[in-house]
Motif scaffolding. Structure first.
Motif, PDB file in Angstrom:
ATOM      1  N   UNK A  17       0.613  -1.288  -0.075  1.00  0.00           N
ATOM      2  CA  UNK A  17       0.104   0.090   0.343  1.00  0.00           C
ATOM      3  C   UNK A  17       1.060   1.634   0.099  1.00  0.00           C
ATOM      4  N   UNK A  18       0.815   2.130  -0.872  1.00  0.00           N
ATOM      5  CA  UNK A  18       2.065   2.949  -1.674  1.00  0.00           C
ATOM      6  C   UNK A  18       1.349   4.107  -2.374  1.00  0.00           C
ATOM      7  N   UNK A  19       2.113   5.192  -2.095  1.00  0.00           N
ATOM      8  CA  UNK A  19       1.196   6.553  -2.796  1.00  0.00           C
ATOM      9  C   UNK A  19       2.329   6.500  -3.504  1.00  0.00           C
ATOM     10  N   UNK A  20       2.011   7.236  -4.902  1.00  0.00           N
ATOM     11  CA  UNK A  20       3.008   8.101  -5.367  1.00  0.00           C
ATOM     12  C   UNK A  20       2.727   9.372  -6.028  1.00  0.00           C
ATOM     13  N   UNK A  21       4.184  10.044  -5.765  1.00  0.00           N
ATOM     14  CA  UNK A  21       3.552  11.768  -5.798  1.00  0.00           C
ATOM     15  C   UNK A  21       4.612  12.597  -7.005  1.00  0.00           C
TER      16      UNK A  21
ATOM     17  N   UNK B 267      10.498  15.823 -15.505  1.00  0.00           N
ATOM     18  CA  UNK B 267       9.693  14.540 -14.226  1.00  0.00           C
ATOM     19  C   UNK B 267      10.220  14.194 -13.015  1.00  0.00           C
ATOM     20  N   UNK B 268       9.408  14.664 -12.251  1.00  0.00           N
ATOM     21  CA  UNK B 268      10.019  13.968 -10.532  1.00  0.00           C
ATOM     22  C   UNK B 268       9.286  13.220  -9.866  1.00  0.00           C
ATOM     23  N   UNK B 269       9.283  12.116  -9.227  1.00  0.00           N
ATOM     24  CA  UNK B 269       7.983  11.180  -8.440  1.00  0.00           C
ATOM     25  C   UNK B 269       9.025  11.108  -7.300  1.00  0.00           C
ATOM     26  N   UNK B 270       7.922  10.967  -6.412  1.00  0.00           N
ATOM     27  CA  UNK B 270       7.912  10.556  -4.829  1.00  0.00           C
ATOM     28  C   UNK B 270       7.076   9.472  -4.017  1.00  0.00           C
ATOM     29  N   UNK B 271       7.973   8.123  -3.840  1.00  0.00           N
ATOM     30  CA  UNK B 271       7.172   7.289  -3.042  1.00  0.00           C
ATOM     31  C   UNK B 271       7.159   7.100  -1.711  1.00  0.00           C
ATOM     32  N   UNK B 272       6.049   6.689  -1.121  1.00  0.00           N
ATOM     33  CA  UNK B 272       6.183   6.576   0.310  1.00  0.00           C
ATOM     34  C   UNK B 272       4.893   5.675   0.607  1.00  0.00           C
ATOM     35  N   UNK B 273       4.867   4.645   2.008  1.00  0.00           N
ATOM     36  CA  UNK B 273       4.150   3.565   2.176  1.00  0.00           C
ATOM     37  C   UNK B 273       4.640   2.435   2.170  1.00  0.00           C
ATOM     38  N   UNK B 274       4.266   1.387   1.945  1.00  0.00           N
ATOM     39  CA  UNK B 274       4.669  -0.275   2.609  1.00  0.00           C
ATOM     40  C   UNK B 274       4.751  -0.826   0.987  1.00  0.00           C
ATOM     41  N   UNK B 275       5.370  -1.886   0.907  1.00  0.00           N
ATOM     42  CA  UNK B 275       5.873  -2.897   0.164  1.00  0.00           C
ATOM     43  C   UNK B 275       6.145  -4.110   0.354  1.00  0.00           C
ATOM     44  N   UNK B 276       4.953  -5.224   0.192  1.00  0.00           N
ATOM     45  CA  UNK B 276       5.127  -6.516   0.785  1.00  0.00           C
ATOM     46  C   UNK B 276       6.026  -6.388   2.226  1.00  0.00           C
ATOM     47  N   UNK B 277       5.544  -5.307   2.884  1.00  0.00           N
ATOM     48  CA  UNK B 277       5.566  -5.613   4.140  1.00  0.00           C
ATOM     49  C   UNK B 277       6.848  -4.829   4.512  1.00  0.00           C
ATOM     50  N   UNK B 278       7.691  -3.494   3.920  1.00  0.00           N
ATOM     51  CA  UNK B 278       8.394  -2.919   3.958  1.00  0.00           C
ATOM     52  C   UNK B 278       8.021  -1.947   4.083  1.00  0.00           C
TER      53      UNK B 278
ATOM     54  N   UNK C 123      12.308  -0.642   1.475  1.00  0.00           N
ATOM     55  CA  UNK C 123      12.669  -0.758   0.513  1.00  0.00           C
ATOM     56  C   UNK C 123      12.794   0.213   0.213  1.00  0.00           C
ATOM     57  N   UNK C 124      14.062   0.749  -0.731  1.00  0.00           N
ATOM     58  CA  UNK C 124      14.470   2.426  -1.551  1.00  0.00           C
ATOM     59  C   UNK C 124      14.314   2.020  -2.781  1.00  0.00           C
ATOM     60  N   UNK C 125      13.060   0.751  -3.488  1.00  0.00           N
ATOM     61  CA  UNK C 125      13.548   0.536  -4.772  1.00  0.00           C
ATOM     62  C   UNK C 125      12.169   1.215  -5.530  1.00  0.00           C
ATOM     63  N   UNK C 126      12.402   2.377  -6.050  1.00  0.00           N
ATOM     64  CA  UNK C 126      11.633   2.632  -6.933  1.00  0.00           C
ATOM     65  C   UNK C 126      10.395   2.210  -7.611  1.00  0.00           C
ATOM     66  N   UNK C 127       8.520   2.121  -7.188  1.00  0.00           N
ATOM     67  CA  UNK C 127       8.897   0.985  -8.091  1.00  0.00           C
ATOM     68  C   UNK C 127       7.044   2.222  -9.332  1.00  0.00           C
ATOM     69  N   UNK C 128       8.076   0.885 -10.534  1.00  0.00           N
ATOM     70  CA  UNK C 128       7.601   1.525 -11.808  1.00  0.00           C
ATOM     71  C   UNK C 128       5.865   1.804 -12.833  1.00  0.00           C
ATOM     72  N   UNK C 129       5.585   1.038 -11.335  1.00  0.00           N
ATOM     73  CA  UNK C 129       3.768   1.149 -11.579  1.00  0.00           C
ATOM     74  C   UNK C 129       3.710   0.192 -12.903  1.00  0.00           C
TER      75      UNK C 129
END
Length: 481
Positions: free
Chosen positions: A274-278, A297-308, A349-355
């Motif tokens: 569960x994460x958000x991309x701004x 383009x600049x994108x920032x993500x925060x939340x959880x990925x696989x409970x991380x 987890x610091x890996x950017x999620x490419x959606x």
């Protein structure tokens, strides 16, 4: 052999014409001419005073690949192969009144003469998908505001995060509800909630939320996307995107995205995501700037990925110039960055999620990289000897942002090499790629394209396994009505 595509040509002269719904968002940016979609006039074969229109596309592409998966000349892998891909689409739009529209589109895709498993996503295969529903929606409301509900494409900005992935034989669609508002001719805002459609070669393609993968991931992708051209000469976008997923991915699932912590090896996960991309995007129109163009383009993500805990970001910047002289030469340089994970054991987890991107047109045509854990400078040169003929040469360099994380392919799931002690201690230079593409469009409804790409293996590959260079070539023809 059962193949609906082969009879598509028989129908072309009888009942098809272009529909904007089919091609919306699926053309490449100007710097990528190889996948430009062509159209005829919208009124070519419309009926009932334009209330009923048909569209068709048939695409053939022959590909040859060598070492693009294992970088190993000594092994004759099933992925070192040549094959023919065919994709057939047929659509119908019915608009009885100005404020109501129905649209349905079917698609049939095939892979011929390949040694790979004929299963979508297996060993990089496109595979077969019997004739199925690609789009089917109802749109209610005038142009200034409307609601679109049903199976549809979603494409925003340059498609770095949300796109149709149209180079892929299947493309990408969503079961979605989308509200569109236009404050003026240049300013609009979209609100959507969606779930991605998953390809199943022998059954009806269902979306993720409705058990399309039989893993009950229950993925919901939603967002708000604002865009305005009121600040001339640029288009300015702001967006907020949310992804909620009850369970993890199957690493072989076609249409998925990367929801994998950096230390994972693939497979299925039960952890919640569960994460958000701004983000924000700016793009200048060279027609309004005397031939100069620039974008970012600049994108920032925060939340959880696989409970991380997820905290990641990505950036793109580019600039170029279109020369006002014969052959219309264009030079464009850009730099792409996306964060990686610096420690796969720390619970973060610091890996950017490419959606859900259209990665093929951005990070090399060999599809070896995505907008994840990457430094990627690029220089592009393009000329147009005639209005119908385009030649382009692109050069890429690739470095990992962090060698504690993986190098991710264009699909966002496959990894070039596993994360091992040798990989963590390796130099971060993965390699360089050159792409030469030629496009010829003799008439509006027909486009030919050909390309050759070579990848020069770098120190990272040499330190982690086989490191032979790789090659990729293709020829393609698209007929669209």
């Amino acid at each position: 052999m059962k193949h609906l595509s082969t009879i598509g040509w028989l129908f072309t002269a009888i009942l098809f014409t272009d529909s904007p719904a089919m091609f919306a968002g699926e053309t490449a940016p100007p710097k990528q001419p190889v996948i430009v979609q062509t159209k005829t006039e919208a009124s070519l074969l419309c009926f009932a005073d334009g209330k009923l229109c048909f569209d068709v596309q048939d695409r053939l592409r022959f590909e040859a690949r060598e070492n693009t998966f294992d970088f190993n000349d000594s092994v004759d892998s099933l992925t070192d192969d040549s094959f023919l891909l065919q994709r057939f689409r047929i659509g119908a739009a019915f608009k009885p009144v100005d404020w109501l529209k129905f649209y349905a589109q079917g698609q049939d895709t095939r892979e011929f003469f390949s040694e790979r498993p004929n299963i979508p996503g297996a060993m990089g295969a496109e595979g077969d998908d019997d004739f199925d529903l690609r789009q089917g929606y109802i749109q209610i409301g005038p142009k200034s505001w409307n609601l679109t509900a049903g199976r549809q494409t979603l494409a925003y900005g340059d498609e770095r995060l949300i796109g149709t992935s149209d180079w892929n034989n299947f493309g990408r669609t969503f079961d979605a509800v989308k509200m569109h508002f236009e404050a003026s001719k240049t300013t609009s805002i979209d609100l959507f909630a969606s779930t991605v459609v998953v390809i199943d070669r022998h059954s009806y393609n269902q979306s993720d939320l409705f058990n399309g993968d039989e893993l009950h991931r229950d993925m919901v992708f939603s967002g708000i996307y604002f865009t305005t051209g009121a600040i001339e000469p640029v288009t300015f976008d702001l967006y907020a995107l949310g992804l909620d997923q009850a369970q993890g991915n199957d690493s072989n699932l076609e249409g998925s995205l990367t929801i994998l912590p950096a230390g994972a090896a693939g497979g299925k996960f039960s952890e919640r995501t569960d994460f958000v991309t701004l983000g924000t995007r700016v793009k200048a129109d060279p027609k309004k700037t005397g031939g100069f163009e620039y974008e970012g383009e600049l994108a920032f993500q925060a939340g959880t990925v696989a409970d991380l805990d997820l905290l990641a970001f990505a950036a793109h910047i580019g600039a170029g110039y279109n020369f006002p002289c014969p052959w219309k030469p264009r030079i464009f340089g850009e730099y792409n960055f996306a964060s990686g994970d610096d420690d796969p054991t720390d619970g973060d987890d610091g890996t950017f999620q490419n959606l859900f991107p259209s990665n093929h047109k951005f990070y090399g045509f060999m599809d070896l990289f995505s907008w994840q854990n990457i430094h990627n400078p690029e220089l592009s040169l393009r000329v147009k000897p005639t209005d119908q003929f385009t030649v382009q040469l692109d050069g890429h360099g690739f470095w990992l942002a962090d060698t504690n994380d993986a190098s991710y392919r264009a699909n966002g799931l496959s990894r070039v090499r596993p994360i091992t002690p040798a990989a963590r201690n390796a130099d971060n230079y993965v390699g360089a790629e050159i792409d030469l593409t030629v496009t010829y469009q003799p008439v509006k409804f027909l486009t030919f394209a050909a390309g050759y790409s070579h990848f020069f293996a770098g120190d990272y590959l040499k330190a982690t396994g086989a490191s032979d260079d790789a090659d990729f070539g293709y020829v393609q023809a698209i007929v669209s009505f």
